[in-house]
Scaffold this motif. Sequence first.
Motif, PDB file in Angstrom:
ATOM      1  N   PRO A  30      39.854  23.145  57.981  1.00  0.00           N
ATOM      2  CA  PRO A  30      39.808  22.101  56.957  1.00  0.00           C
ATOM      3  C   PRO A  30      38.605  21.177  57.087  1.00  0.00           C
ATOM      4  N   CYS A  31      38.135  20.958  58.312  1.00  0.00           N
ATOM      5  CA  CYS A  31      37.053  20.000  58.514  1.00  0.00           C
ATOM      6  C   CYS A  31      35.692  20.567  58.144  1.00  0.00           C
ATOM      7  N   GLY A  32      35.432  21.806  58.484  1.00  0.00           N
ATOM      8  CA  GLY A  32      34.135  22.370  58.178  1.00  0.00           C
ATOM      9  C   GLY A  32      33.059  21.901  59.138  1.00  0.00           C
ATOM     10  N   VAL A  33      31.829  22.347  58.901  1.00  0.00           N
ATOM     11  CA  VAL A  33      30.717  22.033  59.802  1.00  0.00           C
ATOM     12  C   VAL A  33      29.563  21.309  59.119  1.00  0.00           C
ATOM     13  N   ASN A  34      29.635  21.103  57.813  1.00  0.00           N
ATOM     14  CA  ASN A  34      28.470  20.582  57.101  1.00  0.00           C
ATOM     15  C   ASN A  34      28.533  19.104  56.769  1.00  0.00           C
ATOM     16  N   VAL A  35      29.676  18.593  56.408  1.00  0.00           N
ATOM     17  CA  VAL A  35      29.758  17.222  55.938  1.00  0.00           C
ATOM     18  C   VAL A  35      30.983  16.552  56.536  1.00  0.00           C
ATOM     19  N   TRP A  36      30.966  15.199  56.516  1.00  0.00           N
ATOM     20  CA  TRP A  36      32.114  14.443  57.030  1.00  0.00           C
ATOM     21  C   TRP A  36      33.366  14.804  56.257  1.00  0.00           C
ATOM     22  N   TYR A  37      33.263  14.907  54.912  1.00  0.00           N
ATOM     23  CA  TYR A  37      34.365  15.420  54.119  1.00  0.00           C
ATOM     24  C   TYR A  37      34.260  16.929  54.140  1.00  0.00           C
ATOM     25  N   GLY A  38      35.305  17.577  54.600  1.00  0.00           N
ATOM     26  CA  GLY A  38      35.231  18.979  54.936  1.00  0.00           C
ATOM     27  C   GLY A  38      35.568  19.933  53.811  1.00  0.00           C
ATOM     28  N   ASN A  39      36.191  21.032  54.183  1.00  0.00           N
ATOM     29  CA  ASN A  39      36.486  22.109  53.237  1.00  0.00           C
ATOM     30  C   ASN A  39      37.662  21.790  52.323  1.00  0.00           C
ATOM     31  N   PHE A  40      38.517  20.879  52.716  1.00  0.00           N
ATOM     32  CA  PHE A  40      39.656  20.488  51.893  1.00  0.00           C
ATOM     33  C   PHE A  40      39.353  19.143  51.242  1.00  0.00           C
ATOM     34  N   GLN A  41      39.595  19.028  49.938  1.00  0.00           N
ATOM     35  CA  GLN A  41      39.427  17.744  49.256  1.00  0.00           C
ATOM     36  C   GLN A  41      40.417  16.720  49.793  1.00  0.00           C
ATOM     37  N   HIS A  42      40.022  15.462  49.708  1.00  0.00           N
ATOM     38  CA  HIS A  42      40.857  14.308  50.048  1.00  0.00           C
ATOM     39  C   HIS A  42      41.012  14.097  51.550  1.00  0.00           C
ATOM     40  N   PHE A  43      40.302  14.868  52.370  1.00  0.00           N
ATOM     41  CA  PHE A  43      40.363  14.703  53.811  1.00  0.00           C
ATOM     42  C   PHE A  43      39.042  14.195  54.358  1.00  0.00           C
ATOM     43  N   GLY A  44      39.128  13.440  55.425  1.00  0.00           N
ATOM     44  CA  GLY A  44      37.972  13.119  56.234  1.00  0.00           C
ATOM     45  C   GLY A  44      38.249  13.542  57.657  1.00  0.00           C
ATOM     46  N   CYS A  45      37.192  13.889  58.378  1.00  0.00           N
ATOM     47  CA  CYS A  45      37.334  14.405  59.735  1.00  0.00           C
ATOM     48  C   CYS A  45      36.435  13.637  60.686  1.00  0.00           C
ATOM     49  N   ARG A  46      36.861  13.611  61.934  1.00  0.00           N
ATOM     50  CA  ARG A  46      36.030  13.112  63.020  1.00  0.00           C
ATOM     51  C   ARG A  46      36.109  14.123  64.153  1.00  0.00           C
ATOM     52  N   GLY A  47      35.135  14.080  65.028  1.00  0.00           N
ATOM     53  CA  GLY A  47      35.197  14.978  66.161  1.00  0.00           C
ATOM     54  C   GLY A  47      33.837  15.196  66.761  1.00  0.00           C
ATOM     55  N   GLY A  48      33.725  16.242  67.582  1.00  0.00           N
ATOM     56  CA  GLY A  48      32.463  16.567  68.219  1.00  0.00           C
ATOM     57  C   GLY A  48      31.420  16.944  67.189  1.00  0.00           C
ATOM     58  N   THR A  49      30.182  16.602  67.453  1.00  0.00           N
ATOM     59  CA  THR A  49      29.108  16.901  66.512  1.00  0.00           C
ATOM     60  C   THR A  49      28.400  18.196  66.890  1.00  0.00           C
ATOM     61  N   THR A  50      27.821  18.827  65.910  1.00  0.00           N
ATOM     62  CA  THR A  50      27.051  20.033  66.154  1.00  0.00           C
ATOM     63  C   THR A  50      25.622  19.672  66.527  1.00  0.00           C
ATOM     64  N   GLU A  51      24.866  20.641  67.015  1.00  0.00           N
ATOM     65  CA  GLU A  51      23.476  20.388  67.397  1.00  0.00           C
ATOM     66  C   GLU A  51      22.668  19.869  66.226  1.00  0.00           C
ATOM     67  N   ALA A  52      22.967  20.402  65.017  1.00  0.00           N
ATOM     68  CA  ALA A  52      22.209  19.976  63.841  1.00  0.00           C
ATOM     69  C   ALA A  52      22.429  18.518  63.514  1.00  0.00           C
ATOM     70  N   SER A  53      23.563  17.982  63.940  1.00  0.00           N
ATOM     71  CA  SER A  53      23.870  16.600  63.570  1.00  0.00           C
ATOM     72  C   SER A  53      22.928  15.608  64.222  1.00  0.00           C
ATOM     73  N   THR A  54      22.312  15.996  65.329  1.00  0.00           N
ATOM     74  CA  THR A  54      21.406  15.070  65.993  1.00  0.00           C
ATOM     75  C   THR A  54      20.162  14.814  65.166  1.00  0.00           C
ATOM     76  N   LYS A  55      19.915  15.636  64.154  1.00  0.00           N
ATOM     77  CA  LYS A  55      18.751  15.479  63.290  1.00  0.00           C
ATOM     78  C   LYS A  55      19.077  14.665  62.042  1.00  0.00           C
ATOM     79  N   CYS A  56      20.334  14.248  61.932  1.00  0.00           N
ATOM     80  CA  CYS A  56      20.772  13.527  60.735  1.00  0.00           C
ATOM     81  C   CYS A  56      20.840  12.032  61.022  1.00  0.00           C
TER      82      CYS A  56
END
Length: 249
Positions: A30-56
């Motif tokens: 449900p969370c996905g890997v691309n955005v804070w709002y993931g694969n399911f609508q109406h949800f927000g996720c928190r957790g460990g970040t991916t390597e790509a996130s350090t560039k954001c």
Amino acid sequence: MVQVGPNWANALKSWHCPTPAALSNGSCDPCGVNVWYGNFQHFGCRGGTTEASTKCSDDAILPGIGILTNLHVTDLHIEGPVPQQTCIFPQLRELDLDGGSLTGTIPEFLSTCFPVINEIDLSYNQLTGTVPAFLSTIGSLVELELESNQLVGTIPPELSIMPNITSLRFENNLMTGTIPQSFSNLTDTLFVLFLYNNDFEGDLSVVSGANLGVVSTADNPKLCGMVPASVRWAHGYNPHNTSLGMPCA
């Protein structure tokens, strides 16, 4: 997840697995890997970040392998009782089901399923019954929003033991009684208190020591007595259709 009326079905139409492989850690993420709002609508996720996130930038950090922390199904006229199926998300920080057509009473599972929850928003529904004392056992709760329902009865004095509560919203219900004397214990935390359009009575001296920033008191004809400075100077104070400032009979 929730198999009830058509408005729920519309709200949850994106909640299905498998999730897109390129956007997921696993077949059902449900969370996905691309955005804070993931694969399911109406949800927000928190957790460990991916390597790509350090560039954001900070506001675009990727959740990586995240956990579901925010559920916002608002203004979609969802029907039926408050769904116990939400208990499968024990890490929720925010449960917002406002602007719906929810019916029934406030369920007890809210006090046991979400040990780290900060906000419960059930406003603008059709809930009935009383404000239950068991809500006081949610020690992590910061905001409780129950306005614009059909709730009756009094404010439970037990709510005063909540160590982190800053906002209590009861406006636009059918509630009665006085503000509990125990609310004098909330002087260090309570910042928002909405009482508008109920049938509360008595004075507001119990919150005289609170650091209130926002209040609503209007349309409670039986509220009376001296208005504490904490109320008088708070944003939104309006004594319309009350007896505040007049002696209590």
